[in-house]
Design an enzyme around this catalytic site. Structure first.
Site, short mmCIF file in Angstrom:
data_model
loop_
_atom_site.label_atom_id
_atom_site.label_comp_id
_atom_site.label_asym_id
_atom_site.label_seq_id
_atom_site.Cartn_x
_atom_site.Cartn_y
_atom_site.Cartn_z
N HIS A 31 11.39 54.32 32.96
CA HIS A 31 10.74 53.01 32.99
C HIS A 31 9.65 52.92 31.92
CE1 HIS A 31 7.66 50.16 34.52
NE2 HIS A 31 8.73 49.44 34.83
N GLY A 85 23.50 70.66 25.72
CA GLY A 85 23.90 70.34 27.08
C GLY A 85 25.36 70.70 27.32
N GLU A 104 17.77 27.50 20.24
CA GLU A 104 17.37 28.51 21.22
C GLU A 104 17.83 28.17 22.63
OE1 GLU A 104 13.11 28.81 21.36
OE2 GLU A 104 12.84 26.70 20.92
N ARG A 108 6.18 25.50 13.53
CA ARG A 108 6.80 25.03 14.77
C ARG A 108 5.82 24.14 15.52
NH1 ARG A 108 8.52 29.35 19.15
NH2 ARG A 108 6.27 29.41 19.50
N ARG A 158 34.10 78.50 20.75
CA ARG A 158 32.93 77.66 20.45
C ARG A 158 33.24 76.19 20.70
NH1 ARG A 158 31.88 79.22 14.27
NH2 ARG A 158 29.76 78.53 14.73
N THR A 164 16.05 33.64 18.85
CA THR A 164 16.93 34.49 19.65
C THR A 164 16.26 35.06 20.89
OG1 THR A 164 16.44 36.29 18.12
CG2 THR A 164 18.50 35.09 17.77
N ASN A 165 14.93 34.99 20.99
CA ASN A 165 14.31 35.43 22.24
C ASN A 165 14.69 34.48 23.38
OD1 ASN A 165 13.06 37.33 20.71
ND2 ASN A 165 11.05 36.36 20.75
N ASP A 166 14.45 33.18 23.15
CA ASP A 166 14.82 32.22 24.18
C ASP A 166 16.33 32.15 24.35
OD1 ASP A 166 12.90 30.82 25.79
OD2 ASP A 166 11.96 30.20 23.92
#
Ligand code: ADP
Ligand code: MG
Ligand code: MG
Length: 902
Positions: free
Chosen positions: A459, A107, A767, A637, A98, A789-791
């Site tokens: 995608h 898989g 940023e 902001r 096994r 943190t995006n920029d």
């Protein structure tokens, strides 16, 4: 590695030598078999070949030195213990081989039972079983079938066809009606199939069978499906699998034998009580393979009371020992119970919460442990709206739940049509075979995305998750015909405009509109479901664990909200302030015209009058928010995006002007606008005139906003509430930028607040990478930092977010360049390092500096743990993520060993 060391390496462990902590070395199955053995439970004796041996084999293509001898020694010991020899013609020992990796993994090669049988030992096996020929030949045919399929890649259907053929000849559908002669005949047929596909006879030598099976398990680690699965589940590729060799016990010896599977609680709801299936006179896989109808485990009580009682007793012991839901496999051989596997069972998100709560009640775990056992991803799942399925809805197809949520809409097949219909206010579901970057606009416009191909890293799946959009991928029962604008499923045809509903959590697809409702958990967070008055076990468990998370966490959780309504909702969800209030929406809608006037102003007077008109509008927006957030800090902001975002698009404007000119209309105004748009056009607007740069270039713009904030705060405070404004300057890269803005702002604030008692903090976003690297300087001029943190990710990686996710992230994920999009979860090593540096250097320069994060990472579980580690004061995220962040901030505190909860 030196030859000497290799020889000395211990590659094989008897079950008695292992324990459950050794999953890395023995795999999950092996470690748990050892654990059960040492608990004194009835486990058939056997041994485990380590993942180290597998890794060595995969690295060199041959068994490492010493392995063969160690297997021989352990096999001999097993033979002595069992009083039988492997494949002995008179009285054979049989074993199963096994696979078993650290994480259970479809898989990979599964299992070969009855190893050791051949033309001679089959007779011995029959004698052992008191002359039960039927049993012996049944076991032999199973060996050839499993060995052929898993070790030698013989197509499994061929064996199944041969079996069906024998049943058909006999006029039965039930394998129990086949007698010894039928099965002997089947063995012959199987051998022919084996020889045809492998070019050799079925191996008769027991030890060769064993060695080939072990090798096949090693190699299955790199089978294509296993590799794909690991990528999808982010399981490291270098763990290797262990191999378990277990002496056989037989559930196919007659009606007093059988095999079954069970859970110690319901893995779907978490409800107490045993859940399982039992099949008499059957071996191994038969239970799950559905060859005959299983009976509910409870019926075993009638069939074999002694075994049933013992099983219940063992299950209770296992739960107590593992302190968790266990999932087990067992076999009964002529009234004797044998345990063949246990593991901590997989469960749904709801069951995870419910069970954690129950285990606390039962005194098996404490609340810290309960908190550790659930996670934000599960909580997020419980917060998605769900379909109300109390009606007649049946799914027509099932794909992969690629991005959760519940969405209904009209079917469209092209991006263009999706955009068109959405613009008319119609909800649409974009249906494609698979999506590509050209579909991006359609995906944005759609409520949900449905594809017939592709898995969790396709995608469609990656982009939809990035956008937080519902997606079902790989629904392969759908025949999608894009040119004909229709798909067919189960004999039905769906054309453009028909309504479908998709469930991105379960992957199910429904025809028609299934009504949607908010989940109980959301009702609870919103306050419409009172935990004191419900007996819903899920709500009670969530309430209890959330309360504990709040008590434990050090990080505060704020929200990103731009309107009073969002702020109010987030507050109900537990937000402790606003970490990001964007002001740009305040320049949209019917205020666009004022912005145009501002941008087109040719004189100071014109500009000032435009700003003066905007001031009261902005002030009213802030008043509403401050009122809602009474007593809590609100970070506003100053305007961030490039101004052309507030103007009509260049192409459209140019066409309008040209058409109007043609007609001889007066176009002076439009022409001026067009000229301004041309002047402001930027190749890379995200790196252009935006953020603090705007404030420094357009006189009076920031001043107007600062005044509106301060005045609103004073008004609200005078009315008896407490406003705590924090003014945040975006896109600062150098301390001088901040100092300039600050000097002007402080003057205005001093003038406006007077003796009202309002205190306004001034800080900056971090940023731009340069800001992170000069944080020590910037902190001199900032009372707080908020990491954008995006920029920071965009600029740190040089990724244009709007372009990259659709263009190539799927490929990067496929290649494993990153395991998850760095926009989804913070890249600890790179972008995270910038955060760490800025936090340390900022605090060194100004110890009382307040630190927070307002990028989307603020609501991502793994990122929250990182921000906790770095020592930020708060995270800020969208209202719906607030509970997730609260939970994860609590978990970050109790998680001592950093182990995952896969
Ligand atoms: P999987 O990981 O796919 O469940 P297992 O290795 O657990 O594969 O084995 C498949 C089936 O064979 C299970 O039902 C298991 O209980 C049964 N089985 C495995 N080893 C033995 C054995 N030594 N005796 C009897 N049944 C066994
Ligand atoms: Mg199993
Ligand atoms: Mg930004």
């Amino acid at each position: 590695m030196a030859a000497q060391e290799t020889v000395d390496h211990k590659y094989v462990y008897d079950f008695a030598e292992g324990n459950k902590e050794l999953k890395d070395l023995l795999g999950g199955k092996g470690a748990n078999l050892a654990e059960m053995t040492n608990l004194g439970l009835p486990v058939p004796p056997g041994f485990t070949i380590t993942t180290e041996a597998c890794k060595a084999y995969l690295a060199t293509g041959r068994e490492p030195d010493g392995l063969a001898d160690q297997i021989e020694a352990h096999l001999e010991a097993l033979e002595r213990e069992m009083g039988r020899r492997l494949g002995d013609p008179g009285d054979p020992l049989l074993v199963s081989v096994r696979s078993g990796a650290k994480f259970s993994m479809p898989g990979m090669m599964e299992t070969v039972l009855n190893v050791g049988l051949n033309d001679r030992s089959v007779v011995g096996l029959s004698a052992q079983a008191g002359g039960n020929d039927r049993f012996a030949w049944d076991s032999y045919r199973r060996l050839i079938q499993m060995f052929g399929k898993t070790v030698c890649e013989v197509p499994g259907e061929e064996f199944e066809h041969a079996l069906d053929e024998v049943k058909r000849a006999k006029g039965t559908k039930n394998d129990l009606d086949l007698d010894a002669d039928d099965l002997r005949g089947l063995v012959d047929a199987y051998k022919k199939i084996f020889a045809k596909h492998t070019g050799r006879e079925f191996p008769q030598e027991p030890r060769e069978q064993l060695d080939l099976a072990i090798r096949a398990v090693f190699e299955s680690w790199n089978a294509e499906r296993a590799v794909l699965y690991r990528r999808q589940e982010r399981i490291p590729a270098d763990l290797g699998t262990a191999v378990n060799v277990v002496s056989m016990v037989f559930g196919n010896l007659g009606p007093d034998s059988g095999t079954g599977v069970a859970f110690t609680r319901d893995p779907a709801s978490g409800a107490q009580g045993i859940y399982g299936d039992y099949l008499a006179n059957a071996q191994g896989e038969d239970v799950v393979a559905g060859i005959r109808n299983t009976v509910p485990l409870q019926e075993l009580e009638q069939l074999d009371k002694k075994s049933y009682d013992e099983l219940l007793d063992i299950m209770a012991r296992l739960e107590g020992h593992y302190r968790d839901l266990c999932d087990i496999e067992f076999t009964i051989e002529r009234g004797k119970l044998w345990m063949l596997q246990t593991r901590v069972g997989k469960r749904t998100a709801a069951a995870a919460f419910v069970i954690a709560g129950q285990l606390v009640d039962e005194g098996l775990i404490d609340l810290d442990e309960a908190l550790h056992r659930v996670n934000g991803a599960q909580l997020a799942q419980l917060m998605f709206p769900r379909f109300r399925l109390d009606h007649e809805f049946q799914p027509v197809a099932k794909g992969i739940g690629a991005s959760p949520g519940a969405a209904s809409g009209k079917v469209v097949f092209t991006s263009a049509r999706a955009v068109e219909l959405a613009a008319e206010g119609e909800p649409v579901i974009l249906v494609r075979r698979e999506t590509n970057p050209d579909d991006l606009n359609g995906m944005i416009a759609a409520q949900g995305i449905l594809t017939s191909r592709g898995g969790k890293t396709s995608h469609a799946a990656v982009v939809a998750r990035g956008m937080g959009k519902t997606c079902v991928s790989g629904a392969d029962e759908l025949e999608v015909d894009v040119p004909a604008k229709r798909f067919t499923v189960g004999g039905q045809t769906v054309v453009e405009g028909d309504v479908v509903s998709i469930d991105g959590t379960t992957g199910k697809v429904y025809l028609g509109e299934v009504p949607v409702m908010p989940s109980e958990v959301v009702q609870y967070f919103e306050g419409s479901l009172d935990p004191e008055r419900t007996d819903d076990p899920l709500v009670l468990a969530v309430h209890r664990i959330m309360t504990h998370a709040d008590a434990r966490r050090r990080l505060l959780v704020r929200t990103n909200a731009d309107t009073g309504a969002d702020a109010a909702r987030a507050r109900r969800f537990g937000a402790e302030g606003i970490g990001l209030c964007r002001t740009e929406h305040m320049f949209l809608g019917d205020r666009r015209e004022l912005v145009e006037r501002l941008i087109l102003a040719r004189t100071d007077d014109e500009r000032e009058s435009a700003l003066a008109a905007l001031l009261p509008l902005q002030r009213a927006d802030f008043e509403e928010i401050f009122r809602e957030m009474d007593g809590l800090p609100v970070t506003v902001r100053l305007i961030d995006p490039p101004l052309h975002e507030f103007l009509p698009p260049l192409e459209q404007l140019a066409v309008n002007v040209a058409v109007a000119q043609e007609r001889g209309e007066d176009v002076a105004q439009e022409e001026a606008l067009l000229a301004a748009v041309r002047r402001m056009h930027e190749e890379n607007p995200m790196l252009g005139l935006r953020g603090v740069r705007l404030g420094l270039v357009i006189p009076g713009l920031f001043a107007m906003q600062v005044r509106a904030i301060a005045e609103a705060a004073v008004t609200v405070t005078r009315a008896g509430a407490v406003a705590k404004p924090e003014i945040m300057v975006p896109l600062v890269g150098a301390v001088q930028e901040l100092e300039t803005v600050r000097a002007e702002a402080e003057k205005i604030i001093a003038e406006v607040v007077g003796d009202s008692g309002v205190e306004v903090l001034i800080g900056t976003m971090i940023e731009v990478p340069r800001a992170a690297l000069t944080a020590g300087q910037i902190a001199e001029a900032a009372q707080f930092f908020s990491f954008g943190t995006n920029d920071l990710t965009q600029m740190g990686w040089g990724f244009s977010r709007d372009d990259v996710e659709g263009a190539f992230f799927w490929r990067y994920l496929e290649l494993g360049i990153f395991g998850i999009s760095p926009f989804e979860s913070i890249d600890r090593d790179g972008v995270g390092r910038l955060v760490r540096i800025a936090a340390e250097e900022g605090r060194a320069a100004r110890p009382e500096l307040k630190l927070g994060v307002c990028g989307e990472h603020g609501g991502d579980p793994d990122s929250v743990h990182f921000f906790h580690e770095v020592g930020l004061d708060y995270v800020s995220c969208s209202p719906f993520r607030v509970p997730v962040a609260r939970l994860e901030a609590g978990r970050a505190v109790v998680e001592t060993d950093g182990s995952d909860s896969r």
